[in-house]
Design an enzyme around this catalytic site. Structure first.
Site, PDB file in Angstrom:
ATOM      1  N   ASP A 243       0.179  -0.483  15.293  1.00  0.00           N
ATOM      2  CA  ASP A 243       1.132  -1.485  14.804  1.00  0.00           C
ATOM      3  C   ASP A 243       1.757  -2.309  15.934  1.00  0.00           C
ATOM      4  O   ASP A 243       2.546  -3.224  15.665  1.00  0.00           O
ATOM      5  CB  ASP A 243       2.243  -0.808  13.973  1.00  0.00           C
TER       6      ASP A 243
ATOM      7  N   ILE B   3      -7.878   2.951  15.141  1.00  0.00           N
ATOM      8  CA  ILE B   3      -7.344   3.310  13.818  1.00  0.00           C
ATOM      9  C   ILE B   3      -7.979   2.434  12.736  1.00  0.00           C
ATOM     10  O   ILE B   3      -8.345   2.914  11.673  1.00  0.00           O
ATOM     11  CB  ILE B   3      -5.800   3.153  13.766  1.00  0.00           C
TER      12      ILE B   3
ATOM     13  N   ARG C  64      -8.682   0.015   2.908  1.00  0.00           N
ATOM     14  CA  ARG C  64      -7.858   1.130   3.376  1.00  0.00           C
ATOM     15  C   ARG C  64      -7.858   2.152   2.239  1.00  0.00           C
ATOM     16  O   ARG C  64      -7.039   2.093   1.339  1.00  0.00           O
ATOM     17  CB  ARG C  64      -6.437   0.648   3.720  1.00  0.00           C
TER      18      ARG C  64
ATOM     19  N   ARG D  54       8.382  -8.690   5.235  1.00  0.00           N
ATOM     20  CA  ARG D  54       8.073  -7.351   4.718  1.00  0.00           C
ATOM     21  C   ARG D  54       8.551  -6.275   5.683  1.00  0.00           C
ATOM     22  O   ARG D  54       8.882  -5.170   5.263  1.00  0.00           O
ATOM     23  CB  ARG D  54       6.553  -7.187   4.535  1.00  0.00           C
TER      24      ARG D  54
ATOM     25  N   ARG E  11       0.812  -1.210   0.000  1.00  0.00           N
ATOM     26  CA  ARG E  11       0.000   0.000   0.000  1.00  0.00           C
ATOM     27  C   ARG E  11       0.853   1.271   0.000  1.00  0.00           C
ATOM     28  O   ARG E  11       0.479   2.297  -0.578  1.00  0.00           O
ATOM     29  CB  ARG E  11      -0.907  -0.046   1.239  1.00  0.00           C
TER      30      ARG E  11
ATOM     31  N   CYS F   4      -6.635  -4.606   2.139  1.00  0.00           N
ATOM     32  CA  CYS F   4      -5.534  -5.360   2.726  1.00  0.00           C
ATOM     33  C   CYS F   4      -6.137  -6.397   3.659  1.00  0.00           C
ATOM     34  O   CYS F   4      -7.350  -6.506   3.748  1.00  0.00           O
ATOM     35  CB  CYS F   4      -4.542  -4.446   3.427  1.00  0.00           C
TER      36      CYS F   4
HETATM   37  N1  EPU Z   1      -7.597   6.592   5.887  1.00  0.00           N
HETATM   38  C1  EPU Z   1      -8.658   6.949   5.098  1.00  0.00           C
HETATM   39  N2  EPU Z   1      -8.404   7.535   3.900  1.00  0.00           N
HETATM   40  C2  EPU Z   1      -7.136   7.752   3.445  1.00  0.00           C
HETATM   41  C3  EPU Z   1      -6.046   7.388   4.259  1.00  0.00           C
HETATM   42  C4  EPU Z   1      -6.301   6.816   5.486  1.00  0.00           C
HETATM   43  O1  EPU Z   1      -9.805   6.767   5.484  1.00  0.00           O
HETATM   44  O2  EPU Z   1      -6.977   8.290   2.336  1.00  0.00           O
HETATM   45  C5  EPU Z   1      -7.838   5.978   7.195  1.00  0.00           C
HETATM   46  C6  EPU Z   1      -7.272   4.561   7.272  1.00  0.00           C
HETATM   47  O3  EPU Z   1      -8.156   3.601   6.719  1.00  0.00           O
HETATM   48  C7  EPU Z   1      -7.056   4.388   8.749  1.00  0.00           C
HETATM   49  C8  EPU Z   1      -6.639   5.787   9.192  1.00  0.00           C
HETATM   50  O4  EPU Z   1      -7.100   6.671   8.164  1.00  0.00           O
HETATM   51  O5  EPU Z   1      -8.243   4.033   9.368  1.00  0.00           O
HETATM   52  C9  EPU Z   1      -5.175   6.020   9.402  1.00  0.00           C
HETATM   53  O6  EPU Z   1      -4.460   5.519   8.290  1.00  0.00           O
HETATM   54  P1  EPU Z   1      -3.081   6.143   7.811  1.00  0.00           P
HETATM   55  O7  EPU Z   1      -3.293   6.835   6.522  1.00  0.00           O
HETATM   56  O8  EPU Z   1      -2.491   6.916   8.933  1.00  0.00           O
HETATM   57  O9  EPU Z   1      -2.237   4.835   7.551  1.00  0.00           O
HETATM   58  P2  EPU Z   1      -1.165   4.599   6.439  1.00  0.00           P
HETATM   59  O10 EPU Z   1      -0.387   5.831   6.163  1.00  0.00           O
HETATM   60  O11 EPU Z   1      -1.767   3.883   5.307  1.00  0.00           O
HETATM   61  C10 EPU Z   1       0.759   3.985   8.110  1.00  0.00           C
HETATM   62  C11 EPU Z   1       1.652   2.807   8.345  1.00  0.00           C
HETATM   63  C12 EPU Z   1       0.840   1.645   8.876  1.00  0.00           C
HETATM   64  C13 EPU Z   1       0.156   2.087  10.177  1.00  0.00           C
HETATM   65  C14 EPU Z   1      -0.683   3.340   9.939  1.00  0.00           C
HETATM   66  C15 EPU Z   1      -1.288   3.914  11.208  1.00  0.00           C
HETATM   67  C16 EPU Z   1       3.303   3.141   6.617  1.00  0.00           C
HETATM   68  C17 EPU Z   1       3.948   2.663   5.366  1.00  0.00           C
HETATM   69  N3  EPU Z   1       2.278   2.426   7.084  1.00  0.00           N
HETATM   70  O12 EPU Z   1      -0.218   3.547   7.149  1.00  0.00           O
HETATM   71  O13 EPU Z   1       1.792   0.635   9.191  1.00  0.00           O
HETATM   72  O14 EPU Z   1      -0.687   1.053  10.640  1.00  0.00           O
HETATM   73  O15 EPU Z   1       0.149   4.378   9.339  1.00  0.00           O
HETATM   74  O16 EPU Z   1      -0.306   4.222  12.119  1.00  0.00           O
HETATM   75  O17 EPU Z   1       3.730   4.119   7.203  1.00  0.00           O
HETATM   76  C18 EPU Z   1       2.587  -1.564   9.497  1.00  0.00           C
HETATM   77  O18 EPU Z   1       3.741  -1.119   9.484  1.00  0.00           O
HETATM   78  O19 EPU Z   1       2.311  -2.723   9.868  1.00  0.00           O
HETATM   79  C19 EPU Z   1       1.480  -0.710   9.048  1.00  0.00           C
HETATM   80  C20 EPU Z   1       0.337  -1.166   8.634  1.00  0.00           C
END
Ligand code: EPU
Length: 417
Positions: A304, A326, A121, A396, A92, A116
């Protein structure tokens, strides 16, 4: 497919060094697209996700070389602007290239990542941020297709603080004309790391680490060198490994301030945690006290670390409650933990974990990265052998986890499949 076999029992003792953070490395790698030239990243973890991002940058025209934790990315010939489904569906975080591609080329075509293991997401916040900066964005044939002449500074307000969308907005706004303000921005340390890298490239960013990030756009950015911050989730996972086995482990190469919420909860469960210079010694309680955990954006308790904490709670004294604010249903590890003798029930985003006195090894299946870690951690204390299959998930995001655990005395090995 590889499997990991764990024989429960040994207390973990010794010293473990934490690797560079996956979730800092990925957006920083994507941000190298903003400036043509040779970027050097130190402390880059050797992980499948880092290799996937390297492949994606390769498709976009970059020359990527990764050895001995040094990552060299030459973006001089990056003339492509399409991130294909075949790569994006694997990870992602590929969406992180959207902002940099758009800012550099005035156009980007990035596949939608899809769902996922724990549900949808969406990327609507990423799309909104690009639109706010003046891009014309459409969803076509499963792709986000964005175009602009030059992005224009704007106020971008997020409904909830999204890590990835904040990163995309920050990267794109760095080359926009004029000033941007990201309101309700995410405050994770990985945001600060990306901001520091962008500043090293010549960007003008302030306020990272708060919920309002201000970016004065510049006309050009330059290739830069940077050291990736330590992985706070890997650090937390090894803290749990020490605690769950009643062990005594020195965790080195970390930034303690990034782990505060996890440290606090471990202490509440009875772990003894002491600072030794820049390092952290974690002594486990073996049978800890039950606690309640609610995940929240940083500086709250990280989602996480939720699965790994559940592992610890399975043998705690009493009933623990986990609420994940989250994600709506990030509990795919629960049925597998229950196969090991745990007593966990769920209701939507809440898990109730009733501590048991004994767990017993079994064959279990990893469903995602953090779930895999939780199963391995539980295997460390389950009686007999636990066989964790589908461990490609763990590769990963954890560098040589079985070697690091074996170095602390765990009876663990990988069987190539
Ligand atoms: N969300 C939306 N719309 C969007 C983006 C996010 O509704 O356009 C929602 C998501 O579905 C979620 C919340 O907002 O409910 C927060 O998501 P966020 O965008 O912060 O997550 P992310 O950037 O996709 C990163 C980490 C994840 C971690 C989350 C939350 C990276 C590469 N990934 O994901 O890490 O769970 O922040 O802290 O930085 C992991 O490492 O195992 C992992 C999943």
């Amino acid at each position: 497919m590889d499997k990991i076999l764990v024989e429960g029992g040994p207390r973990l003792e010794g010293e473990v060094r934490i690797s560079g953070a996956k979730n800092a490395a990925l957006p920083i790698m994507a941000a190298t697209l903003l400036a043509p030239g040779v970027h050097n990243l130190k402390n880059a973890p050797s992980l499948v996700d880092v290799r996937t991002m390297g492949k994606l940058l390769g498709v976009l025209g970059a020359d990527v070389d990764h050895h001995d934790h040094s990552l060299t990315i030459d973006t001089k010939n990056c003339n492509e602007h399409e991130a294909p489904y075949e790569l994006v569906k694997q990870m992602r975080a590929s969406i992180c290239v959207l902002g940099p591609l758009l800012a550099r080329h005035g156009r980007a075509r990035v596949s939608l990542p899809g769902g996922c293991a724990w549900g949808p997401r969406p990327v609507d916040f990423h799309v909104k941020a690009m639109k706010d900066l003046g891009a014309d964005v459409k969803l076509e044939h499963g792709y986000v297709v964005a175009e602009c002449r030059r992005l224009t500074g704007a106020t971008i307000q997020f409904d909830i603080p999204s890590v990835g969308a904040t990163e995309n907005a920050m990267a794109a706004a760095s080359l926009a004309k004029g000033r941007s303000v990201i309101e309700n921005a995410a405050r994770e340390p990985e945001i600060g790391a990306l901001a520091s890298f962008l500043r090293a490239m010549g960007a003008r960013i302030t306020g990272d680490g708060t919920d309002a990030i201000v970016i004065e756009g510049v006309d050009e950015l330059f290739a830069a060198d940077f050291e990736i911050i330590p992985d706070r989730i890997e650090a937390g996972t090894f803290m749990v490994a020490a605690a769950i086995t009643g062990g005594d482990v020195l965790i080195t190469g970390i930034r303690k301030e990034h782990c505060a919420a996890v440290i606090m909860k471990l202490k509440e469960m009875g772990a003894e945690i002491t600072e030794e210079g820049a390092d952290l010694r974690v002594k486990g309680p073996m049978w800890g006290r039950a606690v309640n955990v609610t995940t929240a954006p940083y500086p709250g308790f990280p989602t996480d670390m939720q699965a790994q904490f559940m592992a610890l709670m399975t043998i705690a004294d009493g009933t623990s409650v986990i609420t994940d604010t989250i994600y709506a249903d990030r509990f795919a590890h629960v049925p597998e933990l229950n196969r090991l003798g745990a007593d966990v029930g769920t209701d939507r985003n809440v898990a109730i974990v009733s501590g048991v006195k004994k767990l017993s090894g079994a064959k279990v299946m990893a469903t995602d990265l953090r779930a895999s870690a939780a199963l391995i951690l539980t295997g460390l204390i389950a009686e007999g052998e636990t066989e964790v299959s589908r461990v490609y998930h763990i590769d990963r995001g954890y560098e040589s986890i079985e070697k690091k655990l074996a170095g602390l005395g765990a009876k663990i090995r990988r069987v190539k499949g």
